[in-house]
Scaffold this motif. Structure first.
Motif, PDB file in Angstrom:
ATOM      1  N   TYR A 306      25.321 -13.683  69.581  1.00 41.00           N
ATOM      2  CA  TYR A 306      25.027 -14.251  68.274  1.00 41.00           C
ATOM      3  C   TYR A 306      24.445 -15.648  68.425  1.00 41.00           C
ATOM      4  O   TYR A 306      24.721 -16.351  69.406  1.00 41.00           O
ATOM      5  N   LEU A 307      23.672 -16.053  67.424  1.00 42.37           N
ATOM      6  CA  LEU A 307      23.185 -17.423  67.395  1.00 42.37           C
ATOM      7  C   LEU A 307      24.348 -18.377  67.139  1.00 42.37           C
ATOM      8  O   LEU A 307      24.316 -19.535  67.533  1.00 42.37           O
ATOM      9  N   GLU A 308      25.408 -17.889  66.497  1.00 42.98           N
ATOM     10  CA  GLU A 308      26.621 -18.653  66.182  1.00 42.98           C
ATOM     11  C   GLU A 308      26.394 -19.712  65.123  1.00 42.98           C
ATOM     12  O   GLU A 308      27.190 -20.662  64.993  1.00 42.98           O
ATOM     13  N   MET A 309      25.333 -19.565  64.360  1.00 43.07           N
ATOM     14  CA  MET A 309      25.073 -20.407  63.191  1.00 43.07           C
ATOM     15  C   MET A 309      24.410 -19.507  62.154  1.00 43.07           C
ATOM     16  O   MET A 309      23.209 -19.271  62.202  1.00 43.07           O
ATOM     17  N   ASP A 310      25.200 -18.990  61.236  1.00 43.64           N
ATOM     18  CA  ASP A 310      24.738 -17.935  60.330  1.00 43.64           C
ATOM     19  C   ASP A 310      23.552 -18.339  59.470  1.00 43.64           C
ATOM     20  O   ASP A 310      22.606 -17.571  59.305  1.00 43.64           O
ATOM     21  N   LEU A 311      23.608 -19.521  58.885  1.00 45.24           N
ATOM     22  CA  LEU A 311      22.532 -19.948  57.986  1.00 45.24           C
ATOM     23  C   LEU A 311      21.233 -20.174  58.744  1.00 45.24           C
ATOM     24  O   LEU A 311      20.148 -19.822  58.260  1.00 45.24           O
ATOM     25  N   LEU A 312      21.341 -20.736  59.944  1.00 46.60           N
ATOM     26  CA  LEU A 312      20.150 -20.927  60.769  1.00 46.60           C
ATOM     27  C   LEU A 312      19.545 -19.585  61.159  1.00 46.60           C
ATOM     28  O   LEU A 312      18.314 -19.432  61.211  1.00 46.60           O
ATOM     29  N   GLN A 313      20.392 -18.600  61.412  1.00 45.12           N
ATOM     30  CA  GLN A 313      19.906 -17.277  61.795  1.00 45.12           C
ATOM     31  C   GLN A 313      19.115 -16.643  60.657  1.00 45.12           C
ATOM     32  O   GLN A 313      18.042 -16.073  60.880  1.00 45.12           O
ATOM     33  N   ILE A 314      19.635 -16.733  59.440  1.00 47.57           N
ATOM     34  CA  ILE A 314      18.918 -16.181  58.287  1.00 47.57           C
ATOM     35  C   ILE A 314      17.578 -16.887  58.108  1.00 47.57           C
ATOM     36  O   ILE A 314      16.544 -16.251  57.880  1.00 47.57           O
ATOM     37  N   TYR A 315      17.578 -18.201  58.248  1.00 44.84           N
ATOM     38  CA  TYR A 315      16.367 -19.008  58.076  1.00 44.84           C
ATOM     39  C   TYR A 315      15.318 -18.676  59.140  1.00 44.84           C
ATOM     40  O   TYR A 315      14.135 -18.473  58.828  1.00 44.84           O
ATOM     41  N   LEU A 316      15.729 -18.578  60.394  1.00 47.00           N
ATOM     42  CA  LEU A 316      14.781 -18.381  61.486  1.00 47.00           C
ATOM     43  C   LEU A 316      14.356 -16.928  61.642  1.00 47.00           C
ATOM     44  O   LEU A 316      13.209 -16.658  62.022  1.00 47.00           O
ATOM     45  N   GLU A 317      15.256 -15.982  61.375  1.00 45.17           N
ATOM     46  CA  GLU A 317      14.916 -14.574  61.551  1.00 45.17           C
ATOM     47  C   GLU A 317      14.195 -13.998  60.328  1.00 45.17           C
ATOM     48  O   GLU A 317      13.426 -13.046  60.465  1.00 45.17           O
ATOM     49  N   LEU A 318      14.455 -14.561  59.166  1.00 42.75           N
ATOM     50  CA  LEU A 318      13.780 -14.099  57.951  1.00 42.75           C
ATOM     51  C   LEU A 318      12.878 -15.209  57.436  1.00 42.75           C
ATOM     52  O   LEU A 318      11.791 -15.388  57.941  1.00 42.75           O
ATOM     53  N   ASN A 319      13.323 -15.974  56.451  1.00 44.25           N
ATOM     54  CA  ASN A 319      12.551 -17.132  55.992  1.00 44.25           C
ATOM     55  C   ASN A 319      13.411 -17.968  55.053  1.00 44.25           C
ATOM     56  O   ASN A 319      14.561 -17.619  54.760  1.00 44.25           O
ATOM     57  N   VAL A 320      12.841 -19.062  54.574  1.00 42.31           N
ATOM     58  CA  VAL A 320      13.596 -19.985  53.736  1.00 42.31           C
ATOM     59  C   VAL A 320      13.930 -19.361  52.379  1.00 42.31           C
ATOM     60  O   VAL A 320      14.966 -19.688  51.773  1.00 42.31           O
TER      61      VAL A 320
END
Length: 406
Positions: A306-320
């Motif tokens: 896991y990236l271990e940072m959920d919000l960052l993962q959503i932002y980087l893997e999907l978009n803002v």
């Protein structure tokens, strides 16, 4: 002594919940969070959700409580659509991991929606008491948590809050213990039919002790805030509705800025690795392996963790945009209740700096607290929450005439 009684009509629902809790804790203890073998906990949660939903249909109960939890369905569809779009952009097939990742958002919320409309609050409290017992047992089964470890003075001498180091720390149980503390903190003064006040007080103290033992700095800070604010704030009060979009925008902006900080683009010279206990290294792996997102959860397939940072993962893997909608939906679920918003605010700070979405059990507990506290379930079932009277509490209190004793 905590006594748990099960009603005949709720046997299957209670059994599946118990099976999910036990399976979740045992598989994570034995194989860890990321193992393919431990993924059986996801399938059990799905089965428990389907059965609870089917039982709700048979009982012909209406969705009187926690309707906001339904928002996770369009949220999951949005994440799936954006994942397919991302995969098509790089000519890659969508991964099974994407479906698993989306289920981490959808299933806990739907499961709780069915449970709180199917069961009485007294039954939900018994479920939380059972969960607490299981967590305590698993905690002492973790390496380094034997009784001999606790009586060893040299172990205590190495404990450091500054460096977040303690032999009592637990990654498996920490979030679940915290959310149980939050649950029992609210209901510890509850009185009504089938409610054992003494048991609730015992559970509150046990969950408090083990939350501190688990030694997560943000969780310990949150516990202190809850204990202090508990004396001055009426948790049944409400905040203005405009704070829902405000909090959504706040955490979206905070995530973008924190991402730049993790990449080393903010505060040059600052030791990011030490401050984040090495989480920036995972982003370094992304860069080293030339990772390009092809859907939500795709990074785990590449780097194996896991990236271990959920919000960052959503932002980087999907978009803002996905991040903004996710934040809005979750704060919309919390609503305007003071206590629910407090819980969700902590959850978002935790998702910003760590990973909690894979912890389905802790989210089930959190959603149960949020959904029951935000609704009038306790009032309808004639369960009274006793609170101490204070001037500050009056400022946040609900309108006169509600079924509440202070």
């Amino acid at each position: 002594m905590i006594q748990l009684k099960v009603k005949k009509k709720d046997v299957l629902t209670d059994f599946l919940y118990a099976l999910f809790v036990i399976c979740y804790l045992v598989t994570v203890l034995v194989w860890g969070m990321g193992s393919s073998l431990s993924q059986i906990r996801y399938y059990l949660l799905m089965i428990a959700t389907l059965v609870a939903g089917f039982n709700l249909l048979l009982s012909r109960n209406k969705l009187n409580f926690g309707k906001g939890l339904l928002l996770v369905v369009p949220l999951g569809i949005l994440f799936l659509f954006l994942s397919i779009q991302r995969a098509n952009e790089v000519h890659h097939e969508i991964l099974f991991r994407t479906y698993v990742q989306i289920s981490l958002i959808v299933l806990p919320a739907l499961y709780v929606l069915f449970l709180i409309n199917l069961l009485k609050l007294s039954s939900l409290i018994k479920m939380m008491q059972f969960t607490l017992i299981c967590l305590v047992i698993i905690y002492f089964m973790e390496p380094g948590h034997r009784i001999l470890d606790f009586v060893n003075i040299s172990n205590w001498a190495k404990v450091s809050i500054i460096h977040s180091n303690s032999f009592t720390e637990s990654d498996i149980c920490s979030e679940a213990f915290l959310n149980l503390f939050v649950f029992f903190n609210f209901y510890k003064n509850a009185k009504g039919k089938e409610i054992n006040h003494k048991n609730l007080e015992v559970c509150y103290r046990i969950s408090l002790i083990f939350t501190i033992l688990c030694f997560k700095r943000l969780a310990m800070l949150f516990v202190i805030c809850i204990i202090v604010l508990d004396k001055i704030i009426d948790w049944r009060g409400h905040i203005p509705k405009y704070l829902v979009p405000f909090m959504s925008i706040f955490f979206t902006v905070a995530t973008v800025l924190y991402t730049e900080f993790m990449k080393g683009n903010l505060f040059s010279g600052f030791d990011v690795y030490k401050f984040t206990t090495g989480r920036d290294y995972i982003l370094f792996l992304w860069k080293k392996l030339d990772y390009i997102s092809y859907g939500y959860g795709s990074s785990m397939v590449l780097i194996g963790r896991y990236l271990e940072m959920d919000l960052l993962q959503i932002y980087l893997e999907l978009n803002v945009f996905a991040l903004l909608v996710f934040s809005f939906v979750y704060f919309k679920i919390a609503g305007t209740n003071v206590y629910s918003v407090m819980i969700m605010t902590y959850a978002f700070f935790n998702m910003l700096t760590a990973s909690s979405l894979p912890g389905s059990l802790s989210w089930v507990i959190a959603f149960i607290t949020i959904a029951t506290v935000s609704s009038d379930k306790s009032e309808q079932e004639e369960i009274h929450i006793f609170e101490q009277k204070s001037k500050i509490k009056k400022m946040f209190s609900k309108k006169k005439g509600e079924n509440r004793i202070v």
